[in-house]
Scaffold this motif. Structure first.
Motif, short mmCIF file in Angstrom:
data_model
loop_
_atom_site.label_atom_id
_atom_site.label_comp_id
_atom_site.label_asym_id
_atom_site.label_seq_id
_atom_site.Cartn_x
_atom_site.Cartn_y
_atom_site.Cartn_z
N HIS A 7 40.85 -12.80 62.46
CA HIS A 7 41.60 -13.44 61.38
C HIS A 7 40.86 -14.62 60.76
O HIS A 7 41.40 -15.26 59.86
N HIS A 8 39.63 -14.89 61.19
CA HIS A 8 38.83 -15.92 60.53
C HIS A 8 37.91 -15.32 59.47
O HIS A 8 37.30 -16.06 58.69
N ASP A 9 37.78 -13.98 59.43
CA ASP A 9 36.94 -13.35 58.41
C ASP A 9 37.58 -13.49 57.03
O ASP A 9 38.80 -13.36 56.89
N PRO A 10 36.80 -13.71 55.98
CA PRO A 10 37.35 -13.61 54.64
C PRO A 10 37.69 -12.15 54.33
O PRO A 10 36.99 -11.23 54.78
N ILE A 11 38.75 -11.93 53.59
CA ILE A 11 39.22 -10.57 53.32
C ILE A 11 39.49 -10.40 51.83
O ILE A 11 39.71 -11.36 51.10
N VAL A 12 39.50 -9.13 51.38
CA VAL A 12 39.77 -8.82 49.98
C VAL A 12 40.46 -7.46 49.92
O VAL A 12 40.25 -6.60 50.77
N ALA A 13 41.30 -7.28 48.90
CA ALA A 13 41.98 -6.00 48.71
C ALA A 13 42.56 -5.95 47.31
O ALA A 13 42.75 -6.98 46.65
N ILE A 14 42.83 -4.74 46.85
CA ILE A 14 43.62 -4.55 45.63
C ILE A 14 45.07 -4.81 46.00
O ILE A 14 45.60 -4.19 46.93
N ALA A 15 45.71 -5.72 45.29
CA ALA A 15 47.05 -6.16 45.67
C ALA A 15 48.15 -5.45 44.90
O ALA A 15 49.33 -5.66 45.20
N GLY A 105 30.35 -10.97 48.43
CA GLY A 105 30.80 -11.69 49.61
C GLY A 105 30.16 -11.23 50.90
O GLY A 105 30.60 -11.64 51.99
N ALA A 106 29.13 -10.39 50.80
CA ALA A 106 28.49 -9.88 52.02
C ALA A 106 27.93 -11.01 52.87
O ALA A 106 27.98 -10.97 54.11
N GLY A 107 27.40 -12.05 52.21
CA GLY A 107 26.80 -13.14 52.96
C GLY A 107 27.79 -13.97 53.75
O GLY A 107 27.40 -14.65 54.71
N ILE A 108 29.07 -13.95 53.36
CA ILE A 108 30.09 -14.72 54.10
C ILE A 108 30.94 -13.81 54.98
O ILE A 108 31.95 -14.24 55.55
N GLY A 109 30.54 -12.53 55.08
CA GLY A 109 31.26 -11.61 55.96
C GLY A 109 32.56 -11.08 55.38
O GLY A 109 33.46 -10.67 56.13
N LEU A 110 32.67 -11.05 54.04
CA LEU A 110 33.88 -10.55 53.40
C LEU A 110 34.09 -9.08 53.74
O LEU A 110 33.15 -8.29 53.69
N ARG A 111 35.32 -8.73 54.08
CA ARG A 111 35.63 -7.34 54.42
C ARG A 111 36.96 -6.95 53.78
O ARG A 111 37.72 -7.80 53.30
N LEU A 112 37.22 -5.63 53.80
CA LEU A 112 38.49 -5.13 53.28
C LEU A 112 39.63 -5.59 54.18
O LEU A 112 39.52 -5.57 55.41
N ALA A 113 40.72 -5.99 53.57
CA ALA A 113 41.90 -6.41 54.33
C ALA A 113 42.60 -5.19 54.92
O ALA A 113 42.59 -4.09 54.34
N GLU A 114 43.20 -5.39 56.07
CA GLU A 114 44.02 -4.35 56.69
C GLU A 114 45.46 -4.47 56.19
O GLU A 114 45.83 -5.49 55.58
N PRO A 115 46.30 -3.46 56.41
CA PRO A 115 47.69 -3.54 55.95
C PRO A 115 48.38 -4.80 56.47
O PRO A 115 48.34 -5.11 57.66
#
Length: 461
Positions: A7-15, A105-115
């Motif tokens: 839960h410390h990873d940055p996350i992104v998703a289509i909202a 955001g690859a350099g900051i570890g951005l990943r897809l958000a989970e449900p």
């Protein structure tokens, strides 16, 4: 849910929901999102102010033009920095924006958000408690206006406030009990002078009141599963159509027309009713073919899992000995079900057949006569009472937690009747009651419970 450890990873998703729309949103959350702002916007963003401009790809070319909003931590939905990109709502555009965010955001570890991960972070960062977080999903999933309004009240903290007030009263009583345990030399008759029994009785009454309202809220959220059961041609499909106000099921005079379950959700006073029309019930030997036998087996499956069973009878055939015998066989098999779930209803009251005066619930699926009485009878079977404005949405787990709280308080009352000799057990039951209450708001919740709850959310929320 795997995100509990990440839960410390940055996350992104289509909202926004899949498909085409006027506006689509890509949302990111994390402790440091400046690389995204630099890469896609290329200009500083003022907190909580909309910035219009291009969203740029890796070569600097615009993917789309839209609004960018930045919410710095902790003043955001998740409690972290949040970036929202509001673009045109085409699926390709949104996918391009999402891919660009992941690239930048690859350099900051951005990943897809989970449900549910955005709301999970709001919970983990103390922006919402667990009951409020669940209300987010319940508001999205609300199938009636009453359910939506009740979910909104829970999201606003109405349910949580009542739970916290109960918890505070239990804690105060615990403090009195445990103080007496710590200073036995005072020789105070604790139960009498502190009015512990009176305080406990008042808390138990308050828990019962909240439980009753939570049951109403759970009904608003989950609805009532109603199965229409009976012999072929008693009017089950006609009744489903009449209740739904649409021709959902095929109606013919041919026995065995309904081969499989047909379901529809309607609402009565804001309560969702999930009504299932089933294949007519008769002996396997009388079934027309294997398909009908399979249909009847599925009918019994639906009956066993229903909250309410409408056993429909045909008034025009009550004098038929064979019909009566078949009804008796069905009734005998239904007798294994909880009688409180069973509702005897007599159809075809419009035919002029004498129905007797034994208080039968008479209806006509053809004309609609008696349907309002049937609706009210179903609500009564569900335990529904006219919803006051203050009803909040609730879930089965909330009702169960309140039930456990009441059981521990009952145990505390039993120990209280033994006077000071059982004060340590009295205190322990109060502690367990407090823990049960805390599980509602998430003050005390196992990780697997959190995973189960948030995994049912949609992605991007």
């Amino acid at each position: 849910m795997s995100s509990l450890g990440r839960h410390h990873d940055p996350i992104v998703a289509i909202a926004t929901a899949p498909g085409r729309g006027a506006v689509g949103i890509v949302r990111a959350s994390g402790k440091q999102l400046q690389p995204l702002v630099d890469a896609l916007i290329g200009a500083p963003l003022k907190p909580r102010q909309a910035h219009y401009g291009p969203f740029r790809d890796a070569t600097g070319q615009p993917i789309d033009h839209g609004l960018a909003l930045f919410f710095p931590a902790p003043n955001s939905y998740t409690g972290e920095a949040v970036l929202e990109l509001q673009a045109h709502g085409g699926p390709v555009v949104l996918q391009l924006l999402l891919a660009r965010c992941l690239e930048a955001g690859a350099g900051i570890g951005l990943r897809l958000a989970e449900p549910g991960e955005f709301t999970e972070r709001a919970f983990l960062n103390d922006k919402l408690d667990l009951a409020q977080a669940e209300a987010v999903a319940d508001l999205i999933d609300a199938s009636t206006e009453a359910a939506a309004r009740s979910a909104s009240r829970s999201l606003g903290g109405a349910f949580s406030a009542e739970v916290e007030q109960l918890a505070e009263r239990i804690v105060n009583l615990r403090m009195l009990v445990e103080a007496t345990l710590d200073f036995p030399e005072e020789e105070i008759d604790f139960l009498e002078k502190a009015d512990a029994r009176g305080k406990l009785a008042a808390i138990r009454a308050a828990v019962d009141a909240v439980t009753a309202r939570a049951r109403q809220g759970a009904l608003l959220r989950e609805g009532l599963r109603v199965v229409l059961a009976g012999q072929p041609n008693v009017g089950k499909s006609s009744l489903l159509n009449a209740l739904a106000g649409a021709e959902l099921a095929i109606v013919t005079p041919i026995a065995g027309t309904t081969r499989d379950r047909v379901s529809e959700t309607i609402q009565i006073e804001g309560v969702p009713l999930h009504i299932t029309d089933t294949a007519g019930l008769r002996d396997d030997a009388e079934a027309g073919d294997e398909v009908e036998r399979i249909g009847m087996a599925r009918s019994w499956e639906s009956i066993h899992s229903a909250d309410a069973i409408v056993f429909l009878h045909d008034l025009t055939r009550l004098a038929d000995a064979d019909y009566q015998a078949a009804d008796a066989r069905i009734a005998q098999r239904l007798a294994t079900a909880d009688p409180a779930r069973l509702l005897q209803v007599f159809n075809k009251a419009d035919t002029g057949v004498s129905a007797g005066s034994d208080g039968r619930l008479l209806i006509s699926a053809r004309t609609g006569a008696g349907l309002e009485a049937l609706r009210q009878a179903l609500l009564k079977r569900a335990g529904w009472q006219a919803a006051p404005e203050g009803v909040f949405i609730a879930r089965s787990r909330h009702v169960q937690a309140l039930k456990q709280t009441a059981e521990h308080l009952a145990g505390a009352a039993a120990h209280a009747s033994q006077a000071d000799q059982a004060l340590d057990l009295f205190a322990e039951e109060l502690r367990l009651a407090h823990l049960a209450l805390q599980s509602i708001t998430g003050r005390f919740s196992a990780d697997d419970l959190l995973g189960e709850i948030f995994s049912r959310f949609c992605i991007g929320k």
